[in-house]
Design a protein around this motif. Sequence first.
Motif, PDB file in Angstrom:
ATOM      1  N   GLN A  90       0.705  -1.523   0.054  1.00  0.00           N
ATOM      2  CA  GLN A  90      -0.189   0.192   0.198  1.00  0.00           C
ATOM      3  C   GLN A  90       0.867   1.628  -0.232  1.00  0.00           C
ATOM      4  N   GLU A  91       2.009   1.592   0.594  1.00  0.00           N
ATOM      5  CA  GLU A  91       2.961   2.422   1.721  1.00  0.00           C
ATOM      6  C   GLU A  91       3.963   2.904  -0.063  1.00  0.00           C
ATOM      7  N   ARG A  92       4.452   1.783  -0.320  1.00  0.00           N
ATOM      8  CA  ARG A  92       5.300   1.340  -1.171  1.00  0.00           C
ATOM      9  C   ARG A  92       5.509   1.522  -2.723  1.00  0.00           C
ATOM     10  N   TRP A  93       5.008  -0.293  -3.032  1.00  0.00           N
ATOM     11  CA  TRP A  93       4.807  -0.808  -3.917  1.00  0.00           C
ATOM     12  C   TRP A  93       3.740   0.406  -5.421  1.00  0.00           C
ATOM     13  N   GLU A  94       1.933   0.193  -4.542  1.00  0.00           N
ATOM     14  CA  GLU A  94       1.398   1.285  -5.249  1.00  0.00           C
ATOM     15  C   GLU A  94       1.922   2.644  -5.611  1.00  0.00           C
ATOM     16  N   HIS A  95       2.740   3.535  -4.549  1.00  0.00           N
ATOM     17  CA  HIS A  95       2.938   4.694  -4.626  1.00  0.00           C
ATOM     18  C   HIS A  95       3.987   5.115  -6.234  1.00  0.00           C
ATOM     19  N   GLU A  96       4.487   3.755  -5.988  1.00  0.00           N
ATOM     20  CA  GLU A  96       6.217   3.644  -6.840  1.00  0.00           C
ATOM     21  C   GLU A  96       5.679   3.507  -8.207  1.00  0.00           C
ATOM     22  N   GLU A  97       4.495   1.930  -8.788  1.00  0.00           N
ATOM     23  CA  GLU A  97       4.273   1.842  -9.909  1.00  0.00           C
ATOM     24  C   GLU A  97       3.329   2.852 -10.143  1.00  0.00           C
ATOM     25  N   LEU A  98       2.400   4.024  -9.358  1.00  0.00           N
ATOM     26  CA  LEU A  98       1.317   5.391  -9.785  1.00  0.00           C
ATOM     27  C   LEU A  98       2.565   6.547 -10.241  1.00  0.00           C
ATOM     28  N   GLN A  99       3.595   6.776  -9.650  1.00  0.00           N
ATOM     29  CA  GLN A  99       4.593   7.268 -10.010  1.00  0.00           C
ATOM     30  C   GLN A  99       4.973   7.102 -11.333  1.00  0.00           C
ATOM     31  N   HIS A 100       5.524   5.848 -11.270  1.00  0.00           N
ATOM     32  CA  HIS A 100       6.231   5.472 -13.462  1.00  0.00           C
ATOM     33  C   HIS A 100       5.365   6.051 -14.462  1.00  0.00           C
ATOM     34  N   GLY A 101       3.610   5.785 -13.853  1.00  0.00           N
ATOM     35  CA  GLY A 101       2.650   6.256 -15.062  1.00  0.00           C
ATOM     36  C   GLY A 101       2.346   7.660 -14.495  1.00  0.00           C
ATOM     37  N   GLU A 102       2.735   8.058 -13.685  1.00  0.00           N
ATOM     38  CA  GLU A 102       2.431   9.783 -14.351  1.00  0.00           C
ATOM     39  C   GLU A 102       3.431  10.223 -14.572  1.00  0.00           C
ATOM     40  N   SER A 103       5.235   9.738 -14.556  1.00  0.00           N
ATOM     41  CA  SER A 103       5.540  10.527 -14.782  1.00  0.00           C
ATOM     42  C   SER A 103       6.147  10.081 -16.208  1.00  0.00           C
ATOM     43  N   LEU A 104       5.210   8.930 -17.058  1.00  0.00           N
ATOM     44  CA  LEU A 104       5.425   8.480 -18.512  1.00  0.00           C
ATOM     45  C   LEU A 104       4.485   9.220 -19.487  1.00  0.00           C
ATOM     46  N   ARG A 105       3.401   9.546 -18.293  1.00  0.00           N
ATOM     47  CA  ARG A 105       2.209  10.298 -19.262  1.00  0.00           C
ATOM     48  C   ARG A 105       2.698  12.008 -19.137  1.00  0.00           C
ATOM     49  N   ARG A 106       3.697  12.691 -18.814  1.00  0.00           N
ATOM     50  CA  ARG A 106       4.235  13.229 -18.846  1.00  0.00           C
ATOM     51  C   ARG A 106       5.075  13.946 -19.489  1.00  0.00           C
ATOM     52  N   TYR A 107       5.973  12.737 -19.492  1.00  0.00           N
ATOM     53  CA  TYR A 107       7.133  12.258 -21.002  1.00  0.00           C
ATOM     54  C   TYR A 107       5.907  12.589 -22.475  1.00  0.00           C
ATOM     55  N   VAL A 108       4.909  11.207 -22.254  1.00  0.00           N
ATOM     56  CA  VAL A 108       4.649  10.791 -23.673  1.00  0.00           C
ATOM     57  C   VAL A 108       3.836  12.047 -24.360  1.00  0.00           C
ATOM     58  N   GLU A 109       3.281  13.255 -23.516  1.00  0.00           N
ATOM     59  CA  GLU A 109       1.850  13.873 -23.592  1.00  0.00           C
ATOM     60  C   GLU A 109       2.815  15.259 -23.742  1.00  0.00           C
ATOM     61  N   ALA A 110       4.687  15.403 -23.297  1.00  0.00           N
ATOM     62  CA  ALA A 110       5.376  16.641 -24.161  1.00  0.00           C
ATOM     63  C   ALA A 110       5.791  15.595 -25.357  1.00  0.00           C
ATOM     64  N   VAL A 111       6.164  14.957 -25.330  1.00  0.00           N
ATOM     65  CA  VAL A 111       6.435  15.326 -26.678  1.00  0.00           C
ATOM     66  C   VAL A 111       5.205  14.634 -28.090  1.00  0.00           C
ATOM     67  N   TRP A 112       4.313  14.364 -28.343  1.00  0.00           N
ATOM     68  CA  TRP A 112       3.711  13.568 -28.430  1.00  0.00           C
ATOM     69  C   TRP A 112       2.491  14.127 -28.261  1.00  0.00           C
ATOM     70  N   PRO A 113       2.119  15.600 -28.129  1.00  0.00           N
ATOM     71  CA  PRO A 113       0.593  16.314 -27.924  1.00  0.00           C
ATOM     72  C   PRO A 113      -0.343  16.490 -28.448  1.00  0.00           C
ATOM     73  N   SER A 114      -1.257  15.964 -29.856  1.00  0.00           N
ATOM     74  CA  SER A 114      -1.811  15.237 -30.377  1.00  0.00           C
ATOM     75  C   SER A 114      -2.407  14.439 -30.273  1.00  0.00           C
ATOM     76  N   PHE A 115      -1.323  13.396 -29.381  1.00  0.00           N
ATOM     77  CA  PHE A 115      -2.728  11.996 -29.132  1.00  0.00           C
ATOM     78  C   PHE A 115      -3.205  11.876 -27.975  1.00  0.00           C
ATOM     79  N   ASP A 116      -4.189  11.738 -27.761  1.00  0.00           N
ATOM     80  CA  ASP A 116      -5.260  12.377 -26.692  1.00  0.00           C
ATOM     81  C   ASP A 116      -5.145  11.270 -26.018  1.00  0.00           C
TER      82      ASP A 116
END
Length: 295
Positions: free
Chosen positions: A88-114
């Motif tokens: 709950q306190e580590r694994w889930e948090h870090e996995e979700l952080q991976h998702g958010e960090s990757l989302r920020r990256y791909v949205e910055a590089v390919w902004p036209s993708f919904d």
Amino acid sequence: MTTASEMHGRTAGDRQPAHSLGAAAAARSHWQLADIPYAQIDHGAVAHDEDMFYLLMSASFVETGSDTYAANLGAHYARYPDIQHWLQERWEHEELQHGESLRRYVEAVWPSFDWQKAYDSFFAEYSLLCTQEALLEDPRLEMVARCVVETGTTAYYHTLRALSQEPVLTELLGHIRNDEVGHFKHFLSYFKSLQAQEPVGRLRIAKALYSRLKELRESDSDVALRHVFANKGDLFADRQRSFDDVAQRIYHLISTGLPAQLAVQMLLKPMLLPPRLESCLHRPISRLACKMLAY
């Protein structure tokens, strides 16, 4: 979506285990989204890389949906408070952080993708796969299965980092890869602890390893890739490739770059084999890993 708050949690009066205090300290020193210099992305080094587009988008989907899986896994280990707390306190948090960090990256590089639209269509299918029934009933064997999954994600991000030509992405993928190695070590440690209490035979361990290894190619990453392709719109329209062509190329790219030595070392750990026997099994397991760890 099931959230972590719906899991069987500890009460306010519970005493915090010593291992949890260490986890809290580690969490404070863990890398943060603010550490990633998104403003410094070299768009020219990655924006035209179609393969990286599919690989990163797919990964961002799977990681973002990890809270559902974490909720199920936490409930599965409700009888083991230390394990559940870490999930709950580590694994889930870090996995979700991976998702958010990757989302920020791909949205910055390919902004036209919904991204949100594509993710919603992905999650509608993916969430059906994230059930309690999909977990192995024996908590020891589910820990073995988790070791396989973490081996796959470690190999995946290791390969993506080696393929990266963009410095910010290389840094980000290094952070994620290191997290996945840490997760593997935790799951292996918990398996050893459970195994010491009530051992399970090596044949059953081997079957659990093989079963989860066989599922990797057929599960969440394939679902994600299909939804990225279905929602890419005009991106890379000049390539005129079918989904089967894209999938075959992506799987080949990952499998040929797979760090087989690392993957095999990780896969054999839950078997708790004598060193000589582990050495004998290294070559056949290496061939199997190269075939089956290709996302």
